[in-house]
Structure formats: structure tokens, C-alpha cells
Motif scaffolding. Structure first.
Motif, PDB file in Angstrom:
ATOM      1  N   LEU A 193       1.456  -1.125   0.068  1.00  0.00           N
ATOM      2  CA  LEU A 193      -0.075   0.027  -0.177  1.00  0.00           C
ATOM      3  C   LEU A 193       0.740   1.601  -0.107  1.00  0.00           C
ATOM      4  CD1 LEU A 193      -2.665  -1.249   3.103  1.00  0.00           C
ATOM      5  CD2 LEU A 193      -3.324  -0.921   0.636  1.00  0.00           C
ATOM      6  N   TRP A 194       0.079   1.763  -1.067  1.00  0.00           N
ATOM      7  CA  TRP A 194       0.843   3.142  -0.842  1.00  0.00           C
ATOM      8  C   TRP A 194      -0.521   4.621  -0.559  1.00  0.00           C
ATOM      9  CZ3 TRP A 194       6.082   5.026  -2.453  1.00  0.00           C
ATOM     10  CH2 TRP A 194       6.538   4.473  -2.899  1.00  0.00           C
ATOM     11  N   ARG A 195       0.277   5.781   0.503  1.00  0.00           N
ATOM     12  CA  ARG A 195      -1.236   6.174   0.489  1.00  0.00           C
ATOM     13  C   ARG A 195      -0.930   7.912   0.591  1.00  0.00           C
ATOM     14  NH1 ARG A 195      -0.111  10.319   4.472  1.00  0.00           N
ATOM     15  NH2 ARG A 195      -2.061  10.378   4.896  1.00  0.00           N
ATOM     16  N   THR A 196      -2.689   8.610   0.026  1.00  0.00           N
ATOM     17  CA  THR A 196      -2.121   9.998  -0.726  1.00  0.00           C
ATOM     18  C   THR A 196      -2.197  10.741   0.663  1.00  0.00           C
ATOM     19  OG1 THR A 196      -3.878   9.863  -2.091  1.00  0.00           O
ATOM     20  CG2 THR A 196      -2.757   9.379  -2.621  1.00  0.00           C
ATOM     21  N   ASP A 197      -2.337  12.279   0.863  1.00  0.00           N
ATOM     22  CA  ASP A 197      -2.528  12.927   1.733  1.00  0.00           C
ATOM     23  C   ASP A 197      -3.702  13.105   1.122  1.00  0.00           C
ATOM     24  OD1 ASP A 197      -2.065  16.187   0.706  1.00  0.00           O
ATOM     25  OD2 ASP A 197      -1.003  14.606  -0.609  1.00  0.00           O
ATOM     26  N   HIS A 198      -4.483  13.792   2.662  1.00  0.00           N
ATOM     27  CA  HIS A 198      -5.813  14.542   2.088  1.00  0.00           C
ATOM     28  C   HIS A 198      -6.274  15.617   1.206  1.00  0.00           C
ATOM     29  CE1 HIS A 198      -4.779  17.783   4.624  1.00  0.00           C
ATOM     30  NE2 HIS A 198      -4.795  18.186   4.568  1.00  0.00           N
ATOM     31  N   GLN A 199      -4.700  15.899   1.213  1.00  0.00           N
ATOM     32  CA  GLN A 199      -4.932  17.108  -0.331  1.00  0.00           C
ATOM     33  C   GLN A 199      -4.941  16.338  -1.793  1.00  0.00           C
ATOM     34  OE1 GLN A 199      -2.848  20.017   1.588  1.00  0.00           O
ATOM     35  NE2 GLN A 199      -5.114  21.469   2.063  1.00  0.00           N
ATOM     36  N   LEU A 200      -4.531  15.495  -1.714  1.00  0.00           N
ATOM     37  CA  LEU A 200      -3.620  14.632  -2.372  1.00  0.00           C
ATOM     38  C   LEU A 200      -2.421  15.280  -3.417  1.00  0.00           C
ATOM     39  CD1 LEU A 200      -7.443  13.733  -4.277  1.00  0.00           C
ATOM     40  CD2 LEU A 200      -5.860  12.594  -2.321  1.00  0.00           C
ATOM     41  N   MET A 224      -6.371  12.395   7.464  1.00  0.00           N
ATOM     42  CA  MET A 224      -6.082  13.195   6.715  1.00  0.00           C
ATOM     43  C   MET A 224      -5.667  11.861   5.396  1.00  0.00           C
ATOM     44  SD  MET A 224      -4.425  15.986   9.286  1.00  0.00           S
ATOM     45  CE  MET A 224      -3.880  16.813   7.896  1.00  0.00           C
ATOM     46  N   THR A 225      -6.454  11.206   5.189  1.00  0.00           N
ATOM     47  CA  THR A 225      -6.072  10.362   3.900  1.00  0.00           C
ATOM     48  C   THR A 225      -6.968  10.112   3.622  1.00  0.00           C
ATOM     49  OG1 THR A 225      -4.426   8.703   5.964  1.00  0.00           O
ATOM     50  CG2 THR A 225      -5.418   7.979   3.606  1.00  0.00           C
ATOM     51  N   GLY A 226      -6.321  10.642   2.070  1.00  0.00           N
ATOM     52  CA  GLY A 226      -7.185  10.843   0.902  1.00  0.00           C
ATOM     53  C   GLY A 226      -7.379   9.559   0.077  1.00  0.00           C
ATOM     54  N   GLY A 227      -6.578   8.781   0.404  1.00  0.00           N
ATOM     55  CA  GLY A 227      -6.745   7.061  -0.219  1.00  0.00           C
ATOM     56  C   GLY A 227      -5.781   6.768  -0.315  1.00  0.00           C
ATOM     57  N   PHE A 228      -5.831   5.308  -1.035  1.00  0.00           N
ATOM     58  CA  PHE A 228      -4.426   4.831  -1.156  1.00  0.00           C
ATOM     59  C   PHE A 228      -3.941   4.036  -2.336  1.00  0.00           C
ATOM     60  CE2 PHE A 228      -6.575   4.074   3.093  1.00  0.00           C
ATOM     61  CZ  PHE A 228      -4.801   3.913   4.486  1.00  0.00           C
ATOM     62  N   VAL A 229      -3.173   3.645  -2.778  1.00  0.00           N
ATOM     63  CA  VAL A 229      -2.905   2.939  -4.208  1.00  0.00           C
ATOM     64  C   VAL A 229      -2.152   1.337  -3.676  1.00  0.00           C
ATOM     65  CG1 VAL A 229      -0.938   3.588  -6.264  1.00  0.00           C
ATOM     66  CG2 VAL A 229      -2.344   4.809  -5.004  1.00  0.00           C
ATOM     67  N   TRP A 230      -2.978   0.266  -4.618  1.00  0.00           N
ATOM     68  CA  TRP A 230      -2.000  -0.683  -4.466  1.00  0.00           C
ATOM     69  C   TRP A 230      -0.913  -0.878  -5.309  1.00  0.00           C
ATOM     70  CZ3 TRP A 230      -3.331  -4.104  -0.028  1.00  0.00           C
ATOM     71  CH2 TRP A 230      -4.542  -3.636   0.000  1.00  0.00           C
ATOM     72  N   ASP A 231       0.126  -1.382  -5.074  1.00  0.00           N
ATOM     73  CA  ASP A 231       0.803  -1.764  -6.280  1.00  0.00           C
ATOM     74  C   ASP A 231       1.501  -0.711  -7.452  1.00  0.00           C
ATOM     75  OD1 ASP A 231       1.268  -4.531  -4.645  1.00  0.00           O
ATOM     76  OD2 ASP A 231      -0.475  -4.850  -6.019  1.00  0.00           O
ATOM     77  N   TYR A 232       2.252   0.437  -6.229  1.00  0.00           N
ATOM     78  CA  TYR A 232       1.946   1.914  -6.700  1.00  0.00           C
ATOM     79  C   TYR A 232       3.327   2.273  -7.676  1.00  0.00           C
ATOM     80  CZ  TYR A 232       4.260   6.626  -7.169  1.00  0.00           C
ATOM     81  OH  TYR A 232       4.230   7.765  -8.325  1.00  0.00           O
ATOM     82  N   GLY A 233       3.436   1.875  -8.944  1.00  0.00           N
ATOM     83  CA  GLY A 233       4.044   1.712  -9.733  1.00  0.00           C
ATOM     84  C   GLY A 233       5.060   0.715 -11.064  1.00  0.00           C
ATOM     85  N   THR A 234       3.497  -0.058 -10.761  1.00  0.00           N
ATOM     86  CA  THR A 234       3.782  -1.349 -11.583  1.00  0.00           C
ATOM     87  C   THR A 234       2.243  -1.095 -12.091  1.00  0.00           C
ATOM     88  OG1 THR A 234       2.417  -2.470  -9.588  1.00  0.00           O
ATOM     89  CG2 THR A 234       5.243  -2.453  -9.239  1.00  0.00           C
ATOM     90  N   ASP A 235       2.925  -2.274 -13.229  1.00  0.00           N
ATOM     91  CA  ASP A 235       1.540  -2.358 -13.523  1.00  0.00           C
ATOM     92  C   ASP A 235      -0.074  -3.118 -13.081  1.00  0.00           C
ATOM     93  OD1 ASP A 235       3.377  -2.365 -15.577  1.00  0.00           O
ATOM     94  OD2 ASP A 235       3.571  -4.428 -16.530  1.00  0.00           O
ATOM     95  N   GLU A 236       0.265  -3.651 -11.891  1.00  0.00           N
ATOM     96  CA  GLU A 236      -0.546  -3.564 -10.541  1.00  0.00           C
ATOM     97  C   GLU A 236      -1.328  -3.126 -10.139  1.00  0.00           C
ATOM     98  OE1 GLU A 236      -2.530  -7.101 -11.419  1.00  0.00           O
ATOM     99  OE2 GLU A 236      -0.616  -7.111 -12.696  1.00  0.00           O
ATOM    100  N   GLU A 237      -1.001  -1.522 -10.465  1.00  0.00           N
ATOM    101  CA  GLU A 237      -1.050  -0.594  -9.598  1.00  0.00           C
ATOM    102  C   GLU A 237      -2.869  -0.322  -9.560  1.00  0.00           C
ATOM    103  OE1 GLU A 237      -0.775   4.311 -10.167  1.00  0.00           O
ATOM    104  OE2 GLU A 237       0.881   3.080 -10.375  1.00  0.00           O
ATOM    105  N   ARG A 238      -3.494   0.310  -8.354  1.00  0.00           N
ATOM    106  CA  ARG A 238      -5.091   0.491  -8.460  1.00  0.00           C
ATOM    107  C   ARG A 238      -5.049   1.394  -7.164  1.00  0.00           C
ATOM    108  NH1 ARG A 238      -9.009  -1.829  -5.487  1.00  0.00           N
ATOM    109  NH2 ARG A 238      -7.914  -3.279  -4.656  1.00  0.00           N
ATOM    110  N   SER A 239      -6.535   1.787  -7.982  1.00  0.00           N
ATOM    111  CA  SER A 239      -6.564   3.540  -6.453  1.00  0.00           C
ATOM    112  C   SER A 239      -7.359   2.441  -5.740  1.00  0.00           C
ATOM    113  CB  SER A 239      -6.428   3.891  -6.905  1.00  0.00           C
ATOM    114  OG  SER A 239      -5.557   5.177  -7.643  1.00  0.00           O
TER     115      SER A 239
END
Length: 315
Positions: A193-200, A224-239
Motif C-alpha cells: 500500500l501507498w497512501r495519499t494525503d488528504h489534499q492528494l 487525513m488520508t485521501g486514499g490508498f494505491v495498491w502496488d504503486y508504480g507497477t502494472d498492478e497499480e490500483r487506487s
């Protein structure tokens, strides 16, 4: 830390110590020092007193209001990474100017918070349970590290309670132990998991090695988390969508508080407490009682400084 009134206590020899193994993993070290018979040269007593603590060490025998020798400052800077919390006792009231001077031992201050008219210094954040005395409802949006919304989160946070209420704790959780307490399956998921801040504005790995100690830690803020990204930077990346984001945040909260909150140290403030925290290694939140009115618990006034971040969280 071997200190006496801001001076080193010479220790020529000490007996071997057998530490009592308790249910918690950390100990508090208190070194008592006294003057020698001629009232001039300080010397250490032959015994050390150890007390149990869930996280960090309690320090006595130093007066932060006085000039602290350079070698003691350097030892403090080492110890804060080693122990993550230095709970320095019996400091009385430390002025805003002095609070800032101590903070500068660790780097440049960075103040991104609201200013309150009664703050003793522009870089001192003043919080309270009375809006006339300080900013209210601070630290109650969820477990977090300070500055998680920044590209480089704050490296240190330094706290001083200048008006102590009957109740109104600050709770701390050690992030290394949190990560290591996860089941293999849960840790494997968090590592993806990778996270984004609330302001993205920034995307950060949830789990990553601490830049100094290399211990596993997390960059997070449950409120204060905007969302998460699975497998950031790979072909499997998904928000994640809003529902999945909420589920992950709830899971994180449950992991922090599981097993009857065994990892959590809820610090009951005492007069003169001054805490230096490795902000990247310790999560925290203000307890609900911190917002109780003055009429019930007395006035709560906490001063905090934060040190500009040096590192972008990286895998």
C-alpha cells in the motif's frame, strides 16, 4: 544518559545489572547523582533505578532551562533515535524561547499550524481545552505522525505541558512494534500500500524503513488520508475507492488498539514534563479526555514544536 545539573557524572565502574524481564519491552532508566562530600565534584551513586515503560525512557538529572553542554546535547540526539521518546522530568515551566532553542538542536523548525494569540513564540504551537488559551480539538482526528501531509514529514516533535489537567493524556504507539505485530498476511498487504494525503498532493509508502534506524515504520494519518494505491508504480497499480479506503483505515485502527491496546502508552502528564519524540518512529493521538472542559479537569495547555523533515519516505 548520565547527567547531573547539566554536567556529566563520572562513572568509573558499575556493577553488572540483571534487568527484570517484564511484560513490556522497554524500561525507564533513572540515574540519581549527588555531590561528593566536599560539595564540589559530582559522583554517581552505586545503584541505578530501572522502571518499566511501554515505550521510551524517562530522564532525570538535567535542567533544560540551563546551558546544556555540547556532549550532552549530542547524547540526547543519539538517544532520541534509540529510544524514540525521551520523557524529561521535573523541568518546571520552560519558556517559549527556550523551547525553540532546544528544538534547534535537532534542525530547522517548521511551523505549518495555526497561530494562537497566547503562543509564547511564533514557532510554538499552543493547544488547550479552552479556546481562549490555545487551539482546541488538536490531535483528535485519529492516530498519526505529525506532518504526514508533507513531502518530508517532520523529523521530530517536541512537547511541553505548561498547565497540567487532572486527566488529558497523550497516547503513543511504537511503529516498529506495530508493524512487527502484524500477521504475515496483513503485513504483506500493508507493504503493497501507498497512501495519499488528504489534499492528494503526495503519495508515500505506508510501510518503509526509518531513514536513520532502518527499523520498519509507517507514514500515516487515520484522519487525513485521501486514499490508498495498491502496488504503486507497477502494472498492478490500483487506487482504492472511498469504501475500501475507509476499510483500510479501520483495519489500521484495529491493529493499533488490538490486544487491549497493549502497544499503546497513554502518557499521563505531570508538572514539568518535556518530551522529545522521534516523530517518524512514534504514532500518537490526544485522548478524548484532553477535550474535557476546564470546569471538569482544569486547564490544559500544551506547547509543541516540530522540526523540518529531512527525508522523503521511500521503500
Amino acid at each position: 544518559m548520565n547527567v547531573w545539573s547539566g554536567r556529566l557524572c563520572p562513572i568509573r565502574s558499575l556493577p553488572k545489572l540483571n534487568l527484570l524481564r517484564l511484560s513490556r519491552t522497554f524500561t525507564i532508566l533513572i540515574l540519581n547523582c549527588q555531590r561528593s562530600a566536599d560539595n564540589s565534584v559530582p559522583k554517581a551513586q552505586k545503584t541505578m533505578e530501572y522502571k518499566q515503560a511501554p515505550i521510551g525512557v524517562e530522564v532525570r538529572g538535567i535542567d533544560l532551562k540551563q546551558l546544556v553542554p555540547d556532549n550532552i546535547v549530542e547524547q540526547i540526539k543519539i538517544d532520541v533515535h534509540k529510544h524514540r521518546l525521551l520523557i524529561i522530568k521535573d523541568q518546571g515551566i520552560v519558556s517559549g524561547d527556550r523551547h525553540v532553542e532546544i528544538s534547534q538542536w535537532f534542525g530547522e523548525l517548521e511551523s505549518t499550524f495555526y497561530k494562537h494569540p497566547k503562543s509564547p513564540h511564533p514557532d510554538v504551537f499552543r493547544v488547550s481545552n479552552d479556546e481562549e488559551e490555545g487551539c482546541r480539538n488538536v490531535g483528535r482526528s485519529g492516530w498519526h505522525i505529525d506532518g504526514s501531509f508533507m513531502e518530508k514529514p517532520f523529523s521530530f516533535a517536541i512537547y511541553h505541558m505548561v498547565s497540567v489537567p487532572k486527566i488529558g493524556n497523550t497516547a503513543f504507539v511504537p511503529l516498529k512494534e506495530l508493524v512487527e505485530s502484524l500477521s504475515p498476511e496483513t503485513r504483506a498487504r500493508w507493504e503493497r500500500l501507498w497512501r495519499t494525503d488528504h489534499q492528494l498532493q503526495h503519495i508515500q509508502p505506508l510501510v518503509y524503513p526509518h531513514p536513520v534506524t532502518k527499523d520498519p515504520t509507517i507514514c500515516f494519518h487515520l484522519g487525513m488520508t485521501g486514499g490508498f494505491v495498491w502496488d504503486y508504480g507497477t502494472d498492478e497499480e490500483r487506487s482504492t475507492d472511498r469504501r475500501e479506503t475507509a476499510q483500510i483505515l479501520q483495519e489500521m485502527h484495529q491493529e493499533i488498539t488490538k490486544d487491549n491496546s497493549r502497544l499503546i502508552h497513554s502518557h499521563k502528564w505531570e508538572v514539568g514534563d518535556f518530551i522529545i519524540s522521534d516523530n517518524l518512529a512514534v504514532g500518537h493521538e490526544a485522548t478524548p479526555e484532553s477535550q474535557l472542559p476546564v470546569s471538569k479537569v482544569g486547564l490544559r495547555v500544551l506547547h509543541r514544536t516540530t522540526i523540518k523533515g529531512k527525508w522523503i519516505p521511500k521503500k
